[in-house]
Write a protein that holds these residues in place. Sequence first.
Motif, PDB file in Angstrom:
ATOM      1  N   LEU A  16      78.996 -49.073  52.732  1.00  0.00           N
ATOM      2  CA  LEU A  16      78.084 -49.115  51.581  1.00  0.00           C
ATOM      3  C   LEU A  16      78.083 -47.780  50.842  1.00  0.00           C
ATOM      4  N   ILE A  17      78.027 -46.675  51.599  1.00  0.00           N
ATOM      5  CA  ILE A  17      78.040 -45.338  50.990  1.00  0.00           C
ATOM      6  C   ILE A  17      79.342 -45.107  50.234  1.00  0.00           C
ATOM      7  N   LEU A  18      80.463 -45.543  50.813  1.00  0.00           N
ATOM      8  CA  LEU A  18      81.759 -45.365  50.159  1.00  0.00           C
ATOM      9  C   LEU A  18      81.801 -46.089  48.815  1.00  0.00           C
ATOM     10  N   GLY A  19      81.250 -47.305  48.766  1.00  0.00           N
ATOM     11  CA  GLY A  19      81.228 -48.041  47.509  1.00  0.00           C
ATOM     12  C   GLY A  19      80.347 -47.374  46.464  1.00  0.00           C
ATOM     13  N   ILE A  20      79.180 -46.870  46.889  1.00  0.00           N
ATOM     14  CA  ILE A  20      78.282 -46.200  45.951  1.00  0.00           C
ATOM     15  C   ILE A  20      78.930 -44.942  45.390  1.00  0.00           C
ATOM     16  N   VAL A  21      79.524 -44.143  46.274  1.00  0.00           N
ATOM     17  CA  VAL A  21      80.161 -42.897  45.835  1.00  0.00           C
ATOM     18  C   VAL A  21      81.343 -43.196  44.915  1.00  0.00           C
ATOM     19  N   ALA A  22      82.115 -44.237  45.227  1.00  0.00           N
ATOM     20  CA  ALA A  22      83.243 -44.603  44.364  1.00  0.00           C
ATOM     21  C   ALA A  22      82.768 -44.942  42.954  1.00  0.00           C
ATOM     22  N   TYR A  23      81.652 -45.659  42.847  1.00  0.00           N
ATOM     23  CA  TYR A  23      81.130 -45.961  41.509  1.00  0.00           C
ATOM     24  C   TYR A  23      80.642 -44.696  40.812  1.00  0.00           C
ATOM     25  N   MET A  24      79.948 -43.811  41.546  1.00  0.00           N
ATOM     26  CA  MET A  24      79.419 -42.589  40.942  1.00  0.00           C
ATOM     27  C   MET A  24      80.533 -41.703  40.409  1.00  0.00           C
ATOM     28  N   VAL A  25      81.675 -41.690  41.080  1.00  0.00           N
ATOM     29  CA  VAL A  25      82.775 -40.804  40.686  1.00  0.00           C
ATOM     30  C   VAL A  25      83.701 -41.464  39.671  1.00  0.00           C
ATOM     31  N   VAL A  71      81.023 -55.205  51.632  1.00  0.00           N
ATOM     32  CA  VAL A  71      79.876 -54.295  51.656  1.00  0.00           C
ATOM     33  C   VAL A  71      80.109 -53.119  50.708  1.00  0.00           C
ATOM     34  N   ALA A  72      81.349 -52.589  50.680  1.00  0.00           N
ATOM     35  CA  ALA A  72      81.654 -51.470  49.778  1.00  0.00           C
ATOM     36  C   ALA A  72      81.494 -51.886  48.317  1.00  0.00           C
ATOM     37  N   VAL A  73      82.004 -53.065  47.979  1.00  0.00           N
ATOM     38  CA  VAL A  73      81.863 -53.548  46.593  1.00  0.00           C
ATOM     39  C   VAL A  73      80.394 -53.817  46.276  1.00  0.00           C
ATOM     40  N   LEU A  74      79.644 -54.301  47.284  1.00  0.00           N
ATOM     41  CA  LEU A  74      78.209 -54.488  47.095  1.00  0.00           C
ATOM     42  C   LEU A  74      77.535 -53.156  46.757  1.00  0.00           C
ATOM     43  N   GLY A  75      77.911 -52.079  47.457  1.00  0.00           N
ATOM     44  CA  GLY A  75      77.346 -50.759  47.147  1.00  0.00           C
ATOM     45  C   GLY A  75      77.638 -50.344  45.723  1.00  0.00           C
ATOM     46  N   ALA A  76      78.887 -50.546  45.281  1.00  0.00           N
ATOM     47  CA  ALA A  76      79.230 -50.195  43.902  1.00  0.00           C
ATOM     48  C   ALA A  76      78.449 -51.045  42.912  1.00  0.00           C
ATOM     49  N   ALA A  77      78.287 -52.339  43.221  1.00  0.00           N
ATOM     50  CA  ALA A  77      77.535 -53.224  42.319  1.00  0.00           C
ATOM     51  C   ALA A  77      76.070 -52.828  42.246  1.00  0.00           C
ATOM     52  N   LEU A  78      75.491 -52.449  43.387  1.00  0.00           N
ATOM     53  CA  LEU A  78      74.094 -52.013  43.384  1.00  0.00           C
ATOM     54  C   LEU A  78      73.917 -50.749  42.540  1.00  0.00           C
TER      55      LEU A  78
END
Length: 757
Positions: A16-25, A71-78
């Motif tokens: 989840l953290i990896l997906g969020i960070v990928a979106y932020m960057v 889960v990673a894509v879910l983090g990016a979507a959130l």
Amino acid sequence: MITWAKFPFLRYTPALILGIVAYMVLGAGWPTLWPGALGLAAASAALLAGAVRRPHPAATDAAGLLALLAVAVLGAALAQRATESRRPDHLAQLGPRVEAYQAVVDDYTVVRLATYATTLRVRAVRVAGRWRTATGGIRVSVPRAGAGAPPRYGAVWLVRGHPDASKGPLNPGEFDYRRYLAFHQVYHQQFIHPDQYRVVGMAPPNYLVAVSMRAAKQIEGVFKHYVKEKREYALASALVLGIKDDVDADTKQAYAATGTTHIMAVSGLQVGLLFAALTWALRLSFGRVRGFRYWSAGVGLAVIWAYAFLTGLSPSVLRAAVMFSFVIVGRAAGRQEGIVNTLAVAAFCLLLYDPFLVADVGFQLSFLAVLSIVYLQPRIARWFDAKAYFAGRQRPWQSKPAQAAWRGTGWAAEAVWQATALSLAVQVATFPLGLYYFHQFPLSFLFSNLVAVPISSGAVYVGLALLLLKGALALLGLVLPAAANAALDLLPQGLAWVFEQMIWAFNEYIGWIGRALPGALVREIHVTAGQTVLVFGLLGAWLVWQRTRRLVWLGAAASVAVVLAGSRVAEARAGAPLEEFVVYSIPRRSVVGFWQGPTAEFVAADSLPLSETERTYRLLPGLIQRGARAPACRVGWRGATVPTRRLADADSTNPKFYLQTSPVVLASWRGLRLGFVSGRLGPAARPTPLDVLVLRRNARVTPGALAATFGPQAQVVFDSSCKSWYVARHDSALHAQGFRTWDVAAQGAFRLRPPGR
């Protein structure tokens, strides 16, 4: 080996953290991600169901990997969904067309030396004379002089004018406040004069938070009443309630220099102390009562959340309350052995609520500190058995007092060693973030925490006892006569005196550590985000090798260490030959810098020394980033190593002129021809072509005079001593004359490399 099926969130939370960070960057231009996240979730569920019906290692591994990807894509979507600037009614879509707006105060008010700072959440804006709904956050500052009371949470403001987009860092290496605000969904800033707004009502976004903040202020009044010394009162409020408005800058610096800043923030330390004391008291009194494990969990949850409520429901204490709530529930469910997984569940839930918490330094430090306490502290403590060591010094022929002394020494040594192991474990897990965010490492952390943390922990208990006692006496006071109330008030007065003395003791100890070990704070350390990740990777690989003793992990640790060292060397080599002339953006100041690799010389052209605040926040980040050694700061051009001369005309000494001309300072550095003009520019004896012309203090010049004197090819730079109206008046005229212009107040520091460099 770790049985991953028992600890699923040790995989899901990092994904989840990896997906969020990928979106932020990388995710600024990504399309809507929700359809992809739902599709991956459905596919992984179907694959997992098939793997359960027909178990096969390859199918199970594929289903697990697809679930982690989902889960990673879910983090990016959130994170994408939480980005308010994507909304069509956001302020970012309206720009300067806003004439006025209505907003509500939606944050704590920070009391600064001259201003109040808080965050407004916009509800409506007026554009072209018509009101329309809108969204967006604005970080506002209001001067304390003339503003009256500080802004109140929930106050509805009607503000005239429009906010400006948040500015990025204006100087090399400076903290990116715009990025920090964006992670909190705030994209605009505004300085509001007292006559520019009015309060038109009260409508708190969250009534529970509003009541909680009022309760915290009432409790703060108890400390203000009973703790007489200003410094001790400020620390009492910070220690127990997390209110740091009255803590002076010297005290904050002393705690930062000794690695004890965490004492002044209500977070995991205070909630953990409350949880430990409550657990001990309940177990001691009711440990044998039937159903203890379940009803004690309910009591623990109630007390922790009551404390969070009474301290104002600040973000840091909320994180700690959520974390310990999951620990309490896990213990009640009989999952004590999976506390690491429980913490991962807590982090997962918090990130589902607010994905951008992943960029919050408090969130990062809190979970790393607790994880290190759970995993590392017991392993470090096993290095030395203090009790066994001193028990082995006992002999049968020794007297009973001697044997008791050995046992007492062993108990005390064990307590000290456990505290030392705790401090070491926390530092091992958190020091990379300390280097990255704060650019320093306190070598004295062991000495300071070893004494200050126990004393401050005791002070927390005494402070909480004072509040409970005062509350109980307030209830009794409703039925008792005034004379009895006055007599009973001696009890909180005595407890407050003990509380004040404890705070005085650990504050004096922190000050003594700072004076006794003045060189123990290693400052100005620069590590990049990538290097910080490499340091964590090195620590992780080393810890896995320590547990498994498999050489592959030792090889991984060595490889990461080589990559980290190579990045440091490459960074140093890239910066060593760099030469640069810089005009800095420091409000109302004229400051330039001359860089030759890691060597820097700064000149305050306005002949006023830089304040410590200006140096710390404007120049120091660049010094740390470039690894500067022994930078020189000059007050005026006198003493500067850069060759200069003054160009003055005949009118400069003519007493008939009321407005005297100011000499033009010319400098030549590494092939760059530089000029600095302030005041009125008179006719020059002969043209002097320049590469860079810096206008200071609203210099009285005309484009024609500048072109005739310095040539139209000069780059004109308005430094920070020039007013905004002056820049607006001259910018277009200079462009019409063929000049290139740069405003450091709006565009940031002007940077230029010498020719051929």
